[in-house]
Scaffold this motif. Structure first.
Motif, PDB file in Angstrom:
ATOM      1  N   ARG A 128      42.987  43.977  40.657  1.00  0.00           N
ATOM      2  CA  ARG A 128      43.081  43.514  39.270  1.00  0.00           C
ATOM      3  C   ARG A 128      43.638  44.599  38.348  1.00  0.00           C
ATOM      4  O   ARG A 128      43.667  44.430  37.139  1.00  0.00           O
ATOM      5  N   THR A 177      34.517  34.639  43.183  1.00  0.00           N
ATOM      6  CA  THR A 177      34.080  35.655  44.138  1.00  0.00           C
ATOM      7  C   THR A 177      33.469  36.860  43.429  1.00  0.00           C
ATOM      8  O   THR A 177      32.590  37.516  43.983  1.00  0.00           O
ATOM      9  N   ASP A 233      37.219  34.204  38.362  1.00  0.00           N
ATOM     10  CA  ASP A 233      37.198  34.344  39.819  1.00  0.00           C
ATOM     11  C   ASP A 233      35.765  34.184  40.329  1.00  0.00           C
ATOM     12  O   ASP A 233      34.907  35.041  40.077  1.00  0.00           O
ATOM     13  N   GLN A 242      41.924  37.779  34.994  1.00  0.00           N
ATOM     14  CA  GLN A 242      41.856  37.555  36.437  1.00  0.00           C
ATOM     15  C   GLN A 242      40.422  37.510  36.936  1.00  0.00           C
ATOM     16  O   GLN A 242      40.080  36.697  37.803  1.00  0.00           O
ATOM     17  N   GLY A 243      39.573  38.396  36.412  1.00  0.00           N
ATOM     18  CA  GLY A 243      38.227  38.549  36.944  1.00  0.00           C
ATOM     19  C   GLY A 243      37.225  37.520  36.477  1.00  0.00           C
ATOM     20  O   GLY A 243      36.417  37.036  37.272  1.00  0.00           O
TER      21      GLY A 243
END
Length: 114
Positions: free
Chosen positions: A36, A82, A80, A76-77
């Protein structure tokens, strides 16, 4: 806009869990953070001993080259699953955690001028 941005994770581990947390963080969380765009600066353990019966505070500092890079990493994080699942999985090792974002004092004026 330039000016390095720092992301600071502060984790207070449960007694006896600091080493396992750091190992998991570096092996499992850090690779995705690097993808990231984050660069690992420091992993600090306080006090500097792996306690069996007391808490430790782990302070991890990451850098990103600019506020734009910080926003891109965030975009992005956050969605997400995951990332959220990883934090849930290590939850039994953690007493408390927080994340902060910072810049050096000499960069703040420039970062405020948007």
């Amino acid at each position: 806009m330039s000016g390095e941005v720092y992301v600071v994770d502060r984790v207070i581990t449960k007694p006896g869990c600091a080493k396992r947390f750091v190992d998991a963080y570096l092996a499992e969380y850090a690779p995705g953070a690097r993808q990231r765009g984050m660069t690992l600066c420091h992993v600090l353990v306080s006090p500097p001993i792996w306690f069996d019966d007391q808490v430790n505070t782990i302070t991890v500092t990451w850098s990103l080259p600019s506020p734009q890079a910080w926003w891109e990493m965030t975009w992005q994080g956050r969605p997400d699953p995951t990332v959220a699942q990883w934090w849930a999985d290590v939850g039994p090792l953690i007493h408390d955690r927080s994340r902060g974002v910072a810049a050096t004092a000499e960069d703040v004026d420039g970062l405020c001028d948007v």
